[in-house]
Structures are given as structure tokens and as C-alpha cells.
Enzyme design. Structure first.
Site, PDB file in Angstrom:
ATOM      1  N   ASP A  16       0.830  -1.202   0.000  1.00 51.70           N
ATOM      2  CA  ASP A  16       0.000   0.000   0.000  1.00 51.70           C
ATOM      3  C   ASP A  16       0.868   1.256   0.000  1.00 51.70           C
ATOM      4  O   ASP A  16       1.967   1.257   0.543  1.00 51.70           O
ATOM      5  CB  ASP A  16      -0.897  -0.027   1.254  1.00 51.70           C
ATOM      6  CG  ASP A  16      -2.088   0.910   1.128  1.00 51.70           C
ATOM      7  OD1 ASP A  16      -2.299   1.476   0.039  1.00 51.70           O
ATOM      8  OD2 ASP A  16      -2.807   1.090   2.124  1.00 51.70           O
ATOM      9  N   ARG A  29      -0.325   8.832 -10.152  1.00 52.88           N
ATOM     10  CA  ARG A  29      -0.360   7.614  -9.336  1.00 52.88           C
ATOM     11  C   ARG A  29       0.394   6.440  -9.980  1.00 52.88           C
ATOM     12  O   ARG A  29       1.061   5.680  -9.306  1.00 52.88           O
ATOM     13  CB  ARG A  29      -1.819   7.195  -9.090  1.00 52.88           C
ATOM     14  CG  ARG A  29      -2.624   8.213  -8.295  1.00 52.88           C
ATOM     15  CD  ARG A  29      -4.069   7.763  -8.164  1.00 52.88           C
ATOM     16  NE  ARG A  29      -4.131   6.439  -7.597  1.00 52.88           N
ATOM     17  CZ  ARG A  29      -4.032   6.173  -6.295  1.00 52.88           C
ATOM     18  NH1 ARG A  29      -3.885   7.151  -5.440  1.00 52.88           N
ATOM     19  NH2 ARG A  29      -4.091   4.946  -5.861  1.00 52.88           N
ATOM     20  N   HIS A  33       3.035   3.161  -8.870  1.00 54.11           N
ATOM     21  CA  HIS A  33       2.918   1.720  -9.162  1.00 54.11           C
ATOM     22  C   HIS A  33       4.179   1.217  -9.868  1.00 54.11           C
ATOM     23  O   HIS A  33       4.678   0.144  -9.561  1.00 54.11           O
ATOM     24  CB  HIS A  33       1.691   1.442 -10.031  1.00 54.11           C
ATOM     25  CG  HIS A  33       0.388   1.801  -9.365  1.00 54.11           C
ATOM     26  ND1 HIS A  33       0.107   1.472  -8.065  1.00 54.11           N
ATOM     27  CD2 HIS A  33      -0.713   2.475  -9.824  1.00 54.11           C
ATOM     28  CE1 HIS A  33      -1.103   1.919  -7.752  1.00 54.11           C
ATOM     29  NE2 HIS A  33      -1.611   2.531  -8.800  1.00 54.11           N
ATOM     30  N   LEU A 127      10.385 -21.168  -4.170  1.00 50.37           N
ATOM     31  CA  LEU A 127       9.437 -20.203  -3.602  1.00 50.37           C
ATOM     32  C   LEU A 127       8.156 -20.238  -4.432  1.00 50.37           C
ATOM     33  O   LEU A 127       8.215 -20.243  -5.664  1.00 50.37           O
ATOM     34  CB  LEU A 127      10.042 -18.786  -3.644  1.00 50.37           C
ATOM     35  CG  LEU A 127       9.073 -17.617  -3.396  1.00 50.37           C
ATOM     36  CD1 LEU A 127       8.648 -17.550  -1.929  1.00 50.37           C
ATOM     37  CD2 LEU A 127       9.700 -16.296  -3.792  1.00 50.37           C
TER      38      LEU A 127
HETATM   39  C1  FPP Z   1      -1.651   0.125  -3.455  1.00 44.79           C
HETATM   40  O1  FPP Z   1      -1.233   1.451  -3.456  1.00 44.79           O
HETATM   41  C2  FPP Z   1      -1.116  -0.586  -4.594  1.00 44.79           C
HETATM   42  C3  FPP Z   1      -1.852  -1.202  -5.559  1.00 44.79           C
HETATM   43  C4  FPP Z   1      -3.322  -1.208  -5.597  1.00 44.79           C
HETATM   44  C5  FPP Z   1      -1.204  -1.903  -6.667  1.00 44.79           C
HETATM   45  C6  FPP Z   1       0.053  -2.639  -6.297  1.00 44.79           C
HETATM   46  C7  FPP Z   1       0.639  -3.181  -7.507  1.00 44.79           C
HETATM   47  C8  FPP Z   1       1.943  -3.164  -7.826  1.00 44.79           C
HETATM   48  C9  FPP Z   1       3.047  -2.676  -6.972  1.00 44.79           C
HETATM   49  C10 FPP Z   1       2.312  -3.797  -9.090  1.00 44.79           C
HETATM   50  C11 FPP Z   1       2.242  -5.260  -8.887  1.00 44.79           C
HETATM   51  C12 FPP Z   1       3.045  -5.925  -9.846  1.00 44.79           C
HETATM   52  C13 FPP Z   1       3.503  -7.191  -9.688  1.00 44.79           C
HETATM   53  C14 FPP Z   1       4.323  -7.785 -10.760  1.00 44.79           C
HETATM   54  C15 FPP Z   1       3.196  -7.970  -8.481  1.00 44.79           C
HETATM   55  P1  FPP Z   1      -2.355   2.573  -3.617  1.00 44.79           P
HETATM   56  O2  FPP Z   1      -2.483   2.864  -5.062  1.00 44.79           O
HETATM   57  O3  FPP Z   1      -3.582   2.131  -2.921  1.00 44.79           O
HETATM   58  O4  FPP Z   1      -1.666   3.768  -2.857  1.00 44.79           O
HETATM   59  P2  FPP Z   1      -2.409   4.911  -2.012  1.00 44.79           P
HETATM   60  O5  FPP Z   1      -3.112   4.222  -0.887  1.00 44.79           O
HETATM   61  O6  FPP Z   1      -1.254   5.746  -1.541  1.00 44.79           O
HETATM   62  O7  FPP Z   1      -3.326   5.630  -2.935  1.00 44.79           O
END
Ligand code: FPP
Length: 238
Positions: A16, A29, A33, A127
Site C-alpha cells: 500500500d 499515481r 505503481h 518459492l
Molecule cells: C496500493 O497502493 C497498490 C496497488 C493497488 C497496486 C500494487 C501493484 C503493484 C506494486 C504492481 C504489482 C506488480 C507485480 C508484478 C506484483 P495505492 O495505489 O492504494 O496507494 P495509495 O493508498 O497511496 O493511494
């Protein structure tokens, strides 16, 4: 220092804070990511290094479908590109990829990339990397119930052990440690059944800044906690 003897068998992580990380730098945003991928890579590398058998990452929740279409599209593209790029490394490090969630809802290109890498890595055993995609704990439980009620005989003899065979995490041990980044103290519909006795660990670090040191700190704290599973301290000690 963490001790090799008490390495958690399964760590689950709610990644998060990508959006806030990007906002802090005046960026969109998706920039957060993209930078989150580096943290994913570092986490996986460290998990392999210390011998964690199962790692589950909450990459896209069932509720995330409510996000703006553009962000969803960018996240899906990022997922496809990352999995495609990292497949040789998954093979080299003997990592098996699995998914949990309502993945039939994902765009076809995402489903097809996932299928490809899941098939390619299926014999790997160092893993097991589980990506939770279009996942929610309530979906998981309801889905198990739907499968079970089709079978009248099973219906009457249901036990916890049998029920678990109908969850998306069938044959995967329950997480021993659940980490959530970004200072939020919520479960957010992640692995509801499976975390009944999981140790919860919260850190203020935003996901793109998360790395080996943060994971090591979380495991160290886990190793110093006393897990009683409902018993008394005296029962644990003898
Ligand atoms: C939460 O931060 C994050 C997500 C909803 C997406 C997480 C995905 C990735 C890091 C990419 C995954 C890729 C692989 C290969 C596993 P948020 O957007 O909710 O952040 P905020 O709470 O600060 O708005």
C-alpha cells in the site's frame, strides 16, 4: 539478526502507498505503481535468499475495480510487462507463480500472460509466489461455499480442513506473518479465513520504498513474538 530456524513459512503483504508516494513527488499515481515493481523485486529476492517457501502479494483487490479506468488499464499493462520481463528470473531462481482471485475478470491479455508464466514455472519449487488479483477474502469464502453446496454429501460432513480445500489457497499453509505498508491499519478483505492466527505487522514505509531492510525488520519482530494459538504462556513453554 534474524534466526534461520524460525523463518515464516508464508508471508502475505498488502502493498500500500504507491499513490501517496507518487503524489509526494508531484507525479501521477501510476508513477508510484511503476516504482512499486522495484520493491516487489527486492522483496522476492530477499524471500528467496532466506528461504521463505510462500509469498502472497495483494496486487489488485476486488474493490480496486472501482478505481478510474485509466489507472486500472495502466496497472494491468504494468502487470503484463513485469511478469513477462521477470519470467526468466523466476525460472533462474526456481520460483513458481500462482494467482488467487476472480481472475476471469482480468483483461484477456493479462490472463494470457499469467497463464503462460504459471505454466512455464509450474515445476519450480523454491518459492511459491502467489499474486492476489481481483481478490477479496469474502469472494474466496463465498466461492468455496458455492462449490460446497453443489455437493450434498459434503454439505453435512463439512470440517475446517475440508472447507480449506475449496478456498483459493488450497494446499497453501496459512500466512504466519501479514505485512501492510503505508501506515494503514486495516485488513481490507485480504485472506480473511487464512489470517485467523497470523501475526500482523504494520509499517509506515510506503510500498515503493519497501525493501530488504524493511522485510528483515518485520521478520525480526515476528521472531520475537510469542505465538500462543489460544493456549497459555505456561503451556507454550513446557
Ligand atoms: C496500493 O497502493 C497498490 C496497488 C493497488 C497496486 C500494487 C501493484 C503493484 C506494486 C504492481 C504489482 C506488480 C507485480 C508484478 C506484483 P495505492 O495505489 O492504494 O496507494 P495509495 O493508498 O497511496 O493511494
Amino acid at each position: 539478526m534474524i534466526t534461520k530456524k524460525k523463518i515464516p513459512k508464508h508471508i502475505a503483504i498488502t502493498m500500500d502507498g504507491n499513490g501517496r508516494w507518487a503524489k509526494k513527488q508531484g507525479k501521477a499515481r501510476i508513477f508510484g505503481h511503476k516504482n512499486g515493481i522495484k520493491a516487489v523485486r527486492e522483496t522476492i529476492e530477499y524471500a528467496v535468499e532466506i528461504g521463505i517457501p510462500y509469498l502472497t502479494l495483494y496486487a489488485f483487490s476486488a474493490e480496486n475495480w472501482k478505481r478510474p479506468e485509466k489507472e486500472i488499464e495502466a496497472l494491468m499493462n504494468l502487470l503484463v510487462a513485469s511478469i513477462n520481463n521477470e519470467t526468466p528470473k523466476l525460472m533462474k531462481n526456481e520460483i513458481k507463480l500462482l494467482t488467487i482471485g476472480d481472475t476471469g475478470k482480468l483483461p484477456l491479455a493479462t490472463q494470457s500472460q499469467l497463464e503462460k508464466t504459471i505454466t512455464k514455472t509450474k515445476e519450480n519449487s523454491k518459492l511459491t509466489l502467489i499474486l492476489a488479483l481481483s481478490y477479496s477474502g469474502k469472494w474466496d469464502i463465498l466461492n468455496a461455499v458455492k462449490k460446497i453446496i453443489e455437493n450434498k454429501e459434503l454439505n453435512e460432513n463439512i470440517t475446517e480442513k475440508i472447507f480449506e480445500q475449496y478456498l483459493a489457497t488450497k494446499n497453501v499453509p496459512d500466512p504466519e506473518l501479514l505485512i501492510r505498508t503505508s501506515g494503514e491499519h486495516r485488513v481490507s478483505n485480504f485472506l480473511l479465513w487464512q489470517i485467523a492466527y497470523t501475526e500482523l505487522y504494520f509499517t509506515n514505509t510506503l510500498w515503493p520504498d519497501f525493501g530488504k531492510k524493511d522485510l528483515e525488520e518485520a521478520i525480526l519482530e515476528f521472531q520475537n513474538r510469542e505465538r500462543r494459538f489460544g493456549k497459555t504462556q505456561e503451556q507454550i513453554e513446557c
